[in-house]
Design an enzyme around this catalytic site. Structure first.
Site, PDB file in Angstrom:
ATOM      1  N   SER A   1      -0.746  -0.690   0.525  1.00 51.32           N
ATOM      2  CA  SER A   1       0.564  -0.601  -0.115  1.00 51.32           C
ATOM      3  C   SER A   1       0.787  -1.678  -1.170  1.00 51.32           C
ATOM      4  CB  SER A   1       1.671  -0.697   0.940  1.00 51.32           C
ATOM      5  OG  SER A   1       1.636  -1.959   1.580  1.00 51.32           O
TER       6      SER A   1
ATOM      7  N   THR B   1       5.869  -2.808   0.782  1.00 52.74           N
ATOM      8  CA  THR B   1       5.905  -3.936  -0.149  1.00 52.74           C
ATOM      9  C   THR B   1       5.807  -5.255   0.591  1.00 52.74           C
ATOM     10  OG1 THR B   1       7.429  -2.645  -1.499  1.00 52.74           O
ATOM     11  CG2 THR B   1       7.376  -5.022  -1.902  1.00 52.74           C
TER      12      THR B   1
ATOM     13  N   THR C   1       3.868  -4.771  -5.096  1.00 52.51           N
ATOM     14  CA  THR C   1       3.569  -3.510  -4.421  1.00 52.51           C
ATOM     15  C   THR C   1       2.747  -2.586  -5.298  1.00 52.51           C
ATOM     16  OG1 THR C   1       4.600  -1.651  -3.232  1.00 52.51           O
ATOM     17  CG2 THR C   1       5.657  -2.370  -5.267  1.00 52.51           C
TER      18      THR C   1
ATOM     19  N   ARG D   1       6.378   6.595 -12.014  1.00 52.92           N
ATOM     20  CA  ARG D   1       7.453   6.186 -11.111  1.00 52.92           C
ATOM     21  C   ARG D   1       7.439   4.676 -10.908  1.00 52.92           C
ATOM     22  NH1 ARG D   1       7.818   3.420  -5.862  1.00 52.92           N
ATOM     23  NH2 ARG D   1       9.741   4.148  -4.848  1.00 52.92           N
TER      24      ARG D   1
ATOM     25  N   THR E   1      12.188  -4.179   1.247  1.00 54.58           N
ATOM     26  CA  THR E   1      10.989  -3.369   1.420  1.00 54.58           C
ATOM     27  C   THR E   1      11.416  -1.984   1.880  1.00 54.58           C
ATOM     28  OG1 THR E   1       8.829  -3.205   2.539  1.00 54.58           O
ATOM     29  CG2 THR E   1      10.657  -4.107   3.816  1.00 54.58           C
ATOM     30  N   GLY E   2      10.614  -1.002   1.582  1.00 59.14           N
ATOM     31  CA  GLY E   2      10.955   0.357   2.004  1.00 59.14           C
ATOM     32  C   GLY E   2      11.013   1.309   0.830  1.00 59.14           C
TER      33      GLY E   2
END
Length: 335
Positions: free
Chosen positions: A94, A197, A215, A225, A248-249
């Site tokens: 990631s 991340t 990330t 993106r 994060t997420g």
């Protein structure tokens, strides 16, 4: 549809505990401190200096950051060098060029870095750069801008002497990408290495703050993106007068609420770091549909050395390093 396997939480906690029982931190005065209890509740403890970072991979990143901080006294050097460890971790899919690619099979990276005086830099949708966090640092230090993106970021990297890495997927990423192409369907899955991340925030003994975030973004995203990580105020925000936060997420969910800036502003208004993180998650849930499939988490530090963390779903954890030791803490969550 191909899906990465969800993490079994009991197995993961067992693995974390075994790992941390063998980990140590050399403290001032020659004391060797072990970490026997990785799962703790947040508290009103205060630490200066203090380093927090997201997820399991925050432990080795924090180790390096703490080492740099002790050697140089520079918070900004510490948060840069710390997350560089994760950018090179071939087991992490990631972060870094080894991360899972976009739907075109190309790894594209995002990163940001910020000091508490407002200085900041970021790069987005950048290719072939091993350490996007260092490129973000160059944007901060060497240009009048905050963000460079895409081909412009790559041209700036070349001008600054960054070597261009071969645009070849890592073996693990390539295997998963080839499997994904059989259906070419996309659906975020929480708590997997798809949007994990690394964000790092640090407080010095002098009360100054700094942070970093890097990330490879969502796996199999549309080409072009950009998530929250390079957006100052979304994935990262730092203010010496108040505190720092990082996220994060699922980036889209975090961008919609300017998550990290929101947390710092809530702390400015008197909320504790824990209260501010919980309010940010509450607002994120209100602004996003399909929340059952969305994971997002925040960590925060205020200028006094208090900390907090909160997530939408269980499974989010963060690494904490301070003068008395280090540990990995399971965050509380809304659901």
């Amino acid at each position: 549809m191909f899906q990465l396997k969800k993490i079994n939480m009991s197995d993961r906690r067992s693995f974390i505990k075994k790992t941390l029982l063998s980990s140590t931190l050399l403290l001032p005065g020659g004391i060797l401190e072990s970490c026997a209890n990785p799962v703790q509740e947040n508290s009103n403890e205060k630490f200066k200096p203090l380093i927090l970072s997201t997820w399991n991979h925050g432990m080795p990143a924090n180790d390096r950051a703490w080492e740099v901080l002790k050697e140089t006294g520079s918070l900004i050097d510490a948060v840069e060098e710390g997350v560089k460890v994760t950018e090179l971790d071939m087991d992490n899919l990631s972060v870094g060029l080894q991360g899972l690619p976009d739907r075109e099979g190309i790894p594209t990276l995002d990163a940001s870095i910020m000091k508490g005086d407002g200085s900041c830099g970021s790069v987005a949708f950048v290719r072939q750069i091993k350490h996007p966090i260092s490129l973000a640092r160059k944007v901060m230090d060497e240009t009048p801008h905050v963000m460079l993106a895409g081909e412009g970021a790559r041209q700036f990297a070349i001008a600054q002497g960054f070597p261009l890495e071969p645009e070849v997927l890592s073996p693990k990423a390539d295997e998963l990408y080839q499997e994904w192409k059989k259906t070419s369907l996309y659906k975020p899955i929480i708590n997997i290495e798809n949007h994990d991340t690394i964000g790092m925030i640090a407080l010095g003994a002098d009360g100054k703050l700094a942070g970093s975030c890097t990330t490879s973004g969502l796996a199999y995203k549309m080409h072009g993106r950009v998530g929250d990580s390079p957006i100052i105020g979304a994935g990262l925000y730092v203010d010496d007068g108040v505190g720092a936060a990082t996220a994060t997420g699922l980036g889209e969910s975090i961008i919609r609420i300017c998550g990290s800036f929101l947390i710092v502003e809530l702390m400015r208004q008197g909320r504790t770091p824990q209260e501010a993180c919980e309010e940010a998650v509450k607002r994120l849930i209100a602004k996003n549909k399909g929340i059952e499939d969305i994971q997002a988490g925040f960590i925060a530090i205020n200028k006094d050395g208090e900390y907090g963390a909160y997530a939408v779903h269980p499974g989010f954890n963060f690494a904490r390093h301070h003068s008395n030791g280090k540990d990995l803490i399971d965050s509380k969550s809304k659901f």
